[in-house]
Design a protein around this motif. Structure first.
Motif, PDB file in Angstrom:
ATOM      1  N   THR A 284      13.048 -18.997  17.981  1.00 23.40           N
ATOM      2  CA  THR A 284      12.222 -17.855  18.388  1.00 23.40           C
ATOM      3  C   THR A 284      13.045 -16.773  19.075  1.00 23.40           C
ATOM      4  N   LYS A 285      14.102 -17.169  19.761  1.00 25.61           N
ATOM      5  CA  LYS A 285      14.843 -16.217  20.597  1.00 25.61           C
ATOM      6  C   LYS A 285      15.441 -15.078  19.783  1.00 25.61           C
ATOM      7  N   SER A 286      16.211 -15.394  18.750  1.00 25.17           N
ATOM      8  CA  SER A 286      16.884 -14.332  17.985  1.00 25.17           C
ATOM      9  C   SER A 286      15.896 -13.512  17.169  1.00 25.17           C
ATOM     10  N   LEU A 287      14.794 -14.129  16.757  1.00 29.78           N
ATOM     11  CA  LEU A 287      13.828 -13.431  15.913  1.00 29.78           C
ATOM     12  C   LEU A 287      13.016 -12.398  16.677  1.00 29.78           C
ATOM     13  N   THR A 288      12.935 -12.552  17.997  1.00 29.13           N
ATOM     14  CA  THR A 288      12.141 -11.604  18.781  1.00 29.13           C
ATOM     15  C   THR A 288      12.839 -10.263  18.965  1.00 29.13           C
ATOM     16  N   ASP A 289      14.063 -10.131  18.472  1.00 25.37           N
ATOM     17  CA  ASP A 289      14.779  -8.857  18.572  1.00 25.37           C
ATOM     18  C   ASP A 289      14.353  -7.863  17.486  1.00 25.37           C
ATOM     19  N   PHE A 290      13.661  -8.341  16.451  1.00 21.52           N
ATOM     20  CA  PHE A 290      13.268  -7.448  15.361  1.00 21.52           C
ATOM     21  C   PHE A 290      12.178  -6.473  15.814  1.00 21.52           C
ATOM     22  N   SER A 291      12.254  -5.258  15.296  1.00 25.76           N
ATOM     23  CA  SER A 291      11.247  -4.250  15.616  1.00 25.76           C
ATOM     24  C   SER A 291       9.898  -4.639  15.025  1.00 25.76           C
ATOM     25  N   LEU A 292       8.824  -4.281  15.722  1.00 26.91           N
ATOM     26  CA  LEU A 292       7.477  -4.567  15.252  1.00 26.91           C
ATOM     27  C   LEU A 292       6.885  -3.394  14.469  1.00 26.91           C
ATOM     28  N   LYS A 293       7.620  -2.321  14.351  1.00 23.21           N
ATOM     29  CA  LYS A 293       7.108  -1.121  13.692  1.00 23.21           C
ATOM     30  C   LYS A 293       7.814  -0.871  12.363  1.00 23.21           C
ATOM     31  N   ASN A 294       7.183   0.000  11.556  1.00 27.61           N
ATOM     32  CA  ASN A 294       7.774   0.479  10.295  1.00 27.61           C
ATOM     33  C   ASN A 294       8.142  -0.666   9.358  1.00 27.61           C
ATOM     34  N   ASP A 345       9.480 -11.131  -6.884  1.00 25.88           N
ATOM     35  CA  ASP A 345      10.892 -11.535  -6.876  1.00 25.88           C
ATOM     36  C   ASP A 345      11.020 -12.916  -6.248  1.00 25.88           C
ATOM     37  N   ILE A 346      12.025 -13.643  -6.692  1.00 26.11           N
ATOM     38  CA  ILE A 346      12.350 -14.934  -6.086  1.00 26.11           C
ATOM     39  C   ILE A 346      13.834 -14.934  -5.742  1.00 26.11           C
ATOM     40  N   LEU A 347      14.148 -15.200  -4.500  1.00 34.85           N
ATOM     41  CA  LEU A 347      15.539 -15.354  -4.070  1.00 34.85           C
ATOM     42  C   LEU A 347      15.799 -16.845  -3.897  1.00 34.85           C
ATOM     43  N   VAL A 348      16.550 -17.411  -4.805  1.00 39.89           N
ATOM     44  CA  VAL A 348      16.818 -18.849  -4.804  1.00 39.89           C
ATOM     45  C   VAL A 348      18.094 -19.139  -4.031  1.00 39.89           C
ATOM     46  N   ASN A 349      18.012 -20.107  -3.116  1.00 45.42           N
ATOM     47  CA  ASN A 349      19.161 -20.510  -2.297  1.00 45.42           C
ATOM     48  C   ASN A 349      19.777 -19.323  -1.551  1.00 45.42           C
ATOM     49  N   ALA A 350      18.916 -18.467  -1.061  1.00 42.42           N
ATOM     50  CA  ALA A 350      19.400 -17.306  -0.311  1.00 42.42           C
ATOM     51  C   ALA A 350      20.023 -17.756   1.006  1.00 42.42           C
ATOM     52  N   PRO A 351      21.136 -17.159   1.418  1.00 38.89           N
ATOM     53  CA  PRO A 351      21.736 -17.500   2.718  1.00 38.89           C
ATOM     54  C   PRO A 351      20.746 -17.220   3.850  1.00 38.89           C
ATOM     55  N   PHE A 352      20.867 -17.975   4.924  1.00 37.74           N
ATOM     56  CA  PHE A 352      19.948 -17.840   6.051  1.00 37.74           C
ATOM     57  C   PHE A 352      19.938 -16.423   6.627  1.00 37.74           C
ATOM     58  N   PRO A 353      21.087 -15.718   6.710  1.00 36.67           N
ATOM     59  CA  PRO A 353      21.037 -14.332   7.202  1.00 36.67           C
ATOM     60  C   PRO A 353      20.154 -13.428   6.345  1.00 36.67           C
ATOM     61  N   ASP A 354      20.109 -13.681   5.020  1.00 37.56           N
ATOM     62  CA  ASP A 354      19.248 -12.880   4.149  1.00 37.56           C
ATOM     63  C   ASP A 354      17.774 -13.134   4.473  1.00 37.56           C
ATOM     64  N   LEU A 355      17.449 -14.399   4.709  1.00 37.43           N
ATOM     65  CA  LEU A 355      16.077 -14.732   5.109  1.00 37.43           C
ATOM     66  C   LEU A 355      15.716 -14.021   6.403  1.00 37.43           C
ATOM     67  N   GLN A 356      16.617 -14.066   7.370  1.00 34.69           N
ATOM     68  CA  GLN A 356      16.347 -13.413   8.648  1.00 34.69           C
ATOM     69  C   GLN A 356      16.161 -11.909   8.478  1.00 34.69           C
ATOM     70  N   ALA A 357      16.940 -11.310   7.592  1.00 34.23           N
ATOM     71  CA  ALA A 357      16.810  -9.872   7.360  1.00 34.23           C
ATOM     72  C   ALA A 357      15.431  -9.530   6.825  1.00 34.23           C
ATOM     73  N   TRP A 358      14.916 -10.357   5.904  1.00 35.13           N
ATOM     74  CA  TRP A 358      13.581 -10.112   5.375  1.00 35.13           C
ATOM     75  C   TRP A 358      12.507 -10.372   6.421  1.00 35.13           C
ATOM     76  N   LEU A 359      12.729 -11.348   7.286  1.00 36.95           N
ATOM     77  CA  LEU A 359      11.773 -11.574   8.376  1.00 36.95           C
ATOM     78  C   LEU A 359      11.691 -10.351   9.282  1.00 36.95           C
ATOM     79  N   GLY A 360      12.767  -9.585   9.344  1.00 36.23           N
ATOM     80  CA  GLY A 360      12.802  -8.409  10.198  1.00 36.23           C
ATOM     81  C   GLY A 360      12.137  -7.187   9.615  1.00 36.23           C
ATOM     82  N   LYS A 361      11.754  -7.230   8.305  1.00 32.26           N
ATOM     83  CA  LYS A 361      11.152  -6.031   7.716  1.00 32.26           C
ATOM     84  C   LYS A 361       9.893  -6.289   6.892  1.00 32.26           C
ATOM     85  N   ALA A 362       9.552  -7.557   6.654  1.00 30.29           N
ATOM     86  CA  ALA A 362       8.336  -7.856   5.890  1.00 30.29           C
ATOM     87  C   ALA A 362       7.087  -7.640   6.735  1.00 30.29           C
ATOM     88  N   SER A 363       5.972  -7.435   6.074  1.00 29.12           N
ATOM     89  CA  SER A 363       4.696  -7.216   6.772  1.00 29.12           C
ATOM     90  C   SER A 363       3.939  -8.515   6.989  1.00 29.12           C
TER      91      SER A 363
END
Length: 475
Positions: A284-294, A345-363
């Motif tokens: 939870t700690k690192s994920l709370t740095d993502f913006s909640l807007k846009n 789209d399907i991202l198969v075996n995506a690296p964890f940083p890619d997952l985190q990046a999408w968590l930071g911008k998905a709705s």
């Protein structure tokens, strides 16, 4: 006849000699041992679970999918214990019963990179692996029939191997879900036993599905349609539930990962006074740095679904083998038939940083697994500011997502495809202020409650009385 009697006598004598030898041995320093031999390793992606139901005819093995699960529980607990040890007058060691071929240096490096858990040089010197030769006998694939009882019996033998190879610890901790190890630990000299349960091996739900003739993952084909076969399986389940209750009684402390899990344990083990919920540690700690807007109009999912054309539907997950890859490909084929391939789209075996990046911008984040025991992925959605739409059952319903009223809502719960569609539509039509407020509430509700620090505090609170009792005989 005489030769048979001689063989039996020798066997009994050997068993008694082994028992006396094992139970009288003790390490030079007090020891806490963790039974965690069945590891999938450390993944850098989350698993794809599309339309395929979970396999629960076998024991549910705790593992580290998506940087969470069993290994995170294990290493967060070890870290908490050794941090406590540095402030204590009593020095003790930590033993981990593991699969073969593991290097402590390599594993601890992965623990650092994936979980952010770091051990000092002194702490590292107090950790050791005891490799188990027969750990592969715990694999469900070895037992196409009577899987539950076969795996359970195998776990008892592997636990015996562990305790014979290394002097019995004062405290034995099962972090993987093999309850049949608990009486073996007590029998072979462990003074206290703690079980951290991720999922009950058998539950009243499983029994009722067979009893009512409902077709499900554990009640298919001939079993569901034939009253005779169904009754045989019902007797098997009920007998196994009795055995499961018996072995569970050997645990001095029982920690469950969710309200759903503890309710099912209490219905079978009936050990409420020894049981409590300790939520697993989540990122939870690192994920709370993502913006909640846009946020982008993207829905992340680890389950199959369809939606409006003006959205991008993004599946992120891991494919372990060709069958998993074929399952992912079938989703794209289905999207093509629906005429929405350009939005899926399907991202198969995506690296964890890619997952985190999408968590930071998905709705939105979709979850469709029925009766999930906890739901680490949903917690990560919420910490990252992704509005969850989760299945209205299990841990997500009982512990994670609040839908009591619109002003305090932290996400959505749904069961049918119509309910999922309505939830997606409602979430996508929130005003900017409503959307921001829901993301803020969701993040606030999980940031501390499901953190690693909270888990460690509760774990120590549960194991401290056992350590005081077990270690006092050393003083």
């Amino acid at each position: 006849m005489t030769s048979v009697a001689i063989v039996l006598a020798v066997g009994i004598a050997a068993t008694l000699a082994t028992f006396l030898f094992v139970t009288r041995r003790r390490s030079q320093s007090p020891t806490v041992a963790f039974f965690h031999p069945f590891w999938y390793g450390f993944n850098t992606y989350i698993p794809i679970h599309l339309s395929r139901p979970p396999q629960r005819n076998s024991l549910t093995i705790a593992q580290s999918d998506g940087g969470g699960g069993g290994e995170r529980v294990l290493w967060a607990a070890v870290s908490a214990l050794l941090a406590r040890e540095s402030k204590s007058a009593i020095k003790f060691n930590v033993v981990i019963y593991s699969k073969t071929g593991l290097s402590l240096d390599t594993v601890l490096q992965k623990v650092k990179s994936q979980f952010g858990i770091v051990f000092s040089k002194d702490q590292k010197s107090r950790i050791s692996f005891v490799e188990l030769t027969y750990w592969r006998y715990l694999e469900a694939e070895r037992y196409p029939r009577l899987t539950l009882v076969a795996q359970s019996i195998a776990s008892a033998f592997v636990a015996a191997e562990a305790l014979i190879k290394h002097p019995p610890p004062e405290i034995f901790v099962d972090t993987i879900g093999f309850a049949f190890t608990l009486p073996i630990a007590k029998l072979l000299g462990c003074r206290k036993v703690l079980a951290y349960v991720h999922y009950p091996t058998i539950s009243s739900d499983m029994i009722n599905v067979v009893k009512d003739g409902v077709e499900s993952y554990n009640n298919r084909g001939r079993v569901a349609t034939s009253p005779f076969v169904r009754n045989l399986k019902l007797c098997y389940y009920r007998l196994f539930a009795m055995l499961y209750s018996f072995v569970g009684s050997y645990a001095d402390v029982i920690l469950a990962n969710s309200s759903w899990t503890i309710a099912h344990l209490n219905s079978i083990w009936k050990l409420e006074s020894r049981s409590k919920v300790v939520f697993p540690p989540c990122e939870t700690k690192s994920l709370t740095d993502f913006s909640l807007k846009n946020r982008e109009r993207v829905i992340l999912s680890v389950a199959q679904f369809s939606g409006p054309k003006k959205l991008r539907l993004l599946f992120i997950g891991g494919a372990r083998h060709a069958a998993d890859k074929a399952l992912a490909d079938s989703v794209l084929e289905y999207a093509t038939r629906l005429g929405i391939r350009g939005n899926v789209d399907i991202l198969v075996n995506a690296p964890f940083p890619d997952l985190q990046a999408w968590l930071g911008k998905a709705s939105l984040g979709l979850h469709a697994m029925r009766d999930e025991h906890f739901g680490i992925g949903i917690v990560e959605y919420m910490a990252a500011g992704v509005i969850p739409i989760a299945n209205n059952s299990g841990g997500p319903k009982m512990d994670i997502v609040s839908t009591s009223n619109r002003e305090s809502r932290t996400g959505y719960l749904a069961s049918s495809k119509e309910e999922y569609a309505a939830a997606i539509w409602d979430a996508l039509n929130l005003s900017a202020d409503e959307e921001f407020d829901m993301r803020t509430r969701a993040r606030s509700s999980v940031a501390t409650r499901f953190s690693t620090a909270t888990f460690q505090t509760e774990f120590l609170r549960s194991i401290d009385p056992l350590m005081d009792g077990a270690f006092s005989k050393r003083r």
